[in-house]
Design a protein around this motif. Structure first.
Motif, PDB file in Angstrom:
ATOM      1  N   ASP A  79     107.776  19.447 -20.565  1.00  0.00           N
ATOM      2  CA  ASP A  79     106.476  20.019 -20.221  1.00  0.00           C
ATOM      3  C   ASP A  79     106.699  21.257 -19.361  1.00  0.00           C
ATOM      4  OD1 ASP A  79     104.837  17.998 -21.466  1.00  0.00           O
ATOM      5  OD2 ASP A  79     105.445  16.653 -19.850  1.00  0.00           O
ATOM      6  N   THR A  80     105.652  22.059 -19.209  1.00  0.00           N
ATOM      7  CA  THR A  80     105.724  23.276 -18.402  1.00  0.00           C
ATOM      8  C   THR A  80     104.998  23.054 -17.083  1.00  0.00           C
ATOM      9  OG1 THR A  80     105.739  24.607 -20.405  1.00  0.00           O
ATOM     10  CG2 THR A  80     105.183  25.740 -18.354  1.00  0.00           C
ATOM     11  N   PRO A  81     105.664  23.289 -15.962  1.00  0.00           N
ATOM     12  CA  PRO A  81     104.995  23.117 -14.672  1.00  0.00           C
ATOM     13  C   PRO A  81     103.769  24.015 -14.563  1.00  0.00           C
ATOM     14  CG  PRO A  81     107.350  23.446 -14.363  1.00  0.00           C
ATOM     15  CD  PRO A  81     107.050  23.725 -15.808  1.00  0.00           C
ATOM     16  N   GLY A  82     102.703  23.477 -14.008  1.00  0.00           N
ATOM     17  CA  GLY A  82     101.488  24.251 -13.768  1.00  0.00           C
ATOM     18  C   GLY A  82     100.464  24.148 -14.880  1.00  0.00           C
ATOM     19  N   VAL A  83     100.901  23.877 -16.112  1.00  0.00           N
ATOM     20  CA  VAL A  83      99.959  23.718 -17.223  1.00  0.00           C
ATOM     21  C   VAL A  83      99.229  22.384 -17.014  1.00  0.00           C
ATOM     22  CG1 VAL A  83      99.739  23.425 -19.716  1.00  0.00           C
ATOM     23  CG2 VAL A  83     101.366  25.086 -18.798  1.00  0.00           C
ATOM     24  N   ASP A  84      97.906  22.413 -17.127  1.00  0.00           N
ATOM     25  CA  ASP A  84      97.081  21.220 -16.869  1.00  0.00           C
ATOM     26  C   ASP A  84      97.336  20.666 -15.471  1.00  0.00           C
ATOM     27  OD1 ASP A  84      96.050  21.335 -19.481  1.00  0.00           O
ATOM     28  OD2 ASP A  84      97.695  20.115 -20.253  1.00  0.00           O
ATOM     29  N   LEU A  97     112.288  17.047  -9.082  1.00  0.00           N
ATOM     30  CA  LEU A  97     110.954  17.303  -8.540  1.00  0.00           C
ATOM     31  C   LEU A  97     110.865  18.677  -7.889  1.00  0.00           C
ATOM     32  CD1 LEU A  97     108.087  16.344  -8.074  1.00  0.00           C
ATOM     33  CD2 LEU A  97     108.891  15.120  -6.036  1.00  0.00           C
ATOM     34  N   GLN A  98     111.895  19.080  -7.144  1.00  0.00           N
ATOM     35  CA  GLN A  98     111.849  20.391  -6.479  1.00  0.00           C
ATOM     36  C   GLN A  98     111.799  21.515  -7.510  1.00  0.00           C
ATOM     37  OE1 GLN A  98     111.574  20.811  -2.952  1.00  0.00           O
ATOM     38  NE2 GLN A  98     110.809  22.719  -3.815  1.00  0.00           N
ATOM     39  N   SER A  99     112.550  21.368  -8.582  1.00  0.00           N
ATOM     40  CA  SER A  99     112.520  22.360  -9.653  1.00  0.00           C
ATOM     41  C   SER A  99     111.114  22.440 -10.258  1.00  0.00           C
ATOM     42  CB  SER A  99     113.551  21.988 -10.714  1.00  0.00           C
ATOM     43  OG  SER A  99     113.500  22.876 -11.792  1.00  0.00           O
ATOM     44  N   TRP A 100     110.493  21.295 -10.454  1.00  0.00           N
ATOM     45  CA  TRP A 100     109.121  21.244 -10.980  1.00  0.00           C
ATOM     46  C   TRP A 100     108.150  21.931 -10.017  1.00  0.00           C
ATOM     47  CZ3 TRP A 100     107.060  19.838 -15.562  1.00  0.00           C
ATOM     48  CH2 TRP A 100     105.684  19.694 -15.627  1.00  0.00           C
ATOM     49  N   LEU A 101     108.271  21.612  -8.730  1.00  0.00           N
ATOM     50  CA  LEU A 101     107.367  22.193  -7.725  1.00  0.00           C
ATOM     51  C   LEU A 101     107.520  23.710  -7.663  1.00  0.00           C
ATOM     52  CD1 LEU A 101     107.891  19.607  -4.830  1.00  0.00           C
ATOM     53  CD2 LEU A 101     105.968  19.707  -6.453  1.00  0.00           C
ATOM     54  N   ASP A 102     108.762  24.191  -7.714  1.00  0.00           N
ATOM     55  CA  ASP A 102     109.016  25.642  -7.695  1.00  0.00           C
ATOM     56  C   ASP A 102     108.427  26.302  -8.941  1.00  0.00           C
ATOM     57  OD1 ASP A 102     110.364  25.184  -5.322  1.00  0.00           O
ATOM     58  OD2 ASP A 102     112.369  25.373  -6.210  1.00  0.00           O
ATOM     59  N   GLY A 103     108.624  25.674 -10.093  1.00  0.00           N
ATOM     60  CA  GLY A 103     108.060  26.199 -11.335  1.00  0.00           C
ATOM     61  C   GLY A 103     106.550  26.204 -11.303  1.00  0.00           C
ATOM     62  N   ARG A 104     105.975  25.177 -10.709  1.00  0.00           N
ATOM     63  CA  ARG A 104     104.514  25.085 -10.574  1.00  0.00           C
ATOM     64  C   ARG A 104     103.981  26.229  -9.728  1.00  0.00           C
ATOM     65  NH1 ARG A 104     101.237  23.113  -6.434  1.00  0.00           N
ATOM     66  NH2 ARG A 104      99.159  22.573  -7.174  1.00  0.00           N
ATOM     67  N   LEU A 105     104.603  26.456  -8.575  1.00  0.00           N
ATOM     68  CA  LEU A 105     104.153  27.547  -7.693  1.00  0.00           C
ATOM     69  C   LEU A 105     104.258  28.899  -8.387  1.00  0.00           C
ATOM     70  CD1 LEU A 105     105.532  26.449  -4.206  1.00  0.00           C
ATOM     71  CD2 LEU A 105     103.149  26.490  -4.976  1.00  0.00           C
TER      72      LEU A 105
END
Length: 162
Positions: A6-11, A148-156
């Motif tokens: 999945d792509t962080p931040g989408v939905d 999780l940190q990679s996901w959070l960074d991608g989300r931001l």
């Protein structure tokens, strides 16, 4: 077979805690974020009990409990892929755990690219002075933190750009 994460931040569900999960065949590492979804920290290592055809075991129950206790708005499960983006045998394990959580929780479950997270986690532990033997008990948590940190960074990054 190419496996797409999945792509962080989408939905995106907005602010709130996220739970990160590193699924192994023996242990499951768990991490959580702060309420602002900026920093991942280790939570615990859960002994893996549930297999493919088993009923949900205490490992699934514990993850659901952690999701509820932390009032998580999103769960991020590591998707093991090789450097070419192909799925490994462990993909089935990760997808099975994600399916079981989805089935029993209303919290969105995302699959995140976890390439090299265990390598990065082991390196971080070594650099902080933790021996390889001592690190075995926390390596899964450290990998969950990396996921999780990679996901959070991608989300931001996604939220800044959109």
């Amino acid at each position: 077979m190419k496996v797409q994460p999945d792509t962080p931040g989408v939905d995106d569900p907005g602010e709130g805690r996220r739970i990160g999960i590193d699924v192994g065949t023996v242990r499951i590492g768990v991490a959580r974020s702060d309420r602002e979804a900026r920093l991942a920290t280790p939570v615990e290592t859960i002994k893996r009990v549930t297999g493919f055809k088993d009923r949900d075991g205490q490992d699934i129950e514990r993850m659901l409990q952690l999701i509820a206790e932390n009032e998580a708005v999103e769960v991020v499960v590591g998707l093991p892929r090789d450097l070419r983006g192909n799925g490994s045998k462990s993909v089935k394990h990760a997808k099975e755990i994600a399916f079981r959580i989805r089935r029993r929780s209303d919290v969105p479950v995302r699959m995140a690219d976890e390439r090299l997270t265990t390598v990065a986690a082991a390196q971080s532990l070594r650099m902080s002075g933790v021996s390889e033997k001592a690190g075995r008990s926390v390596i899964d948590q450290a990998a969950a933190v990396e996921i999780l940190q990679s996901w959070l960074d991608g989300r931001l990054n996604y939220l800044k750009e959109n």
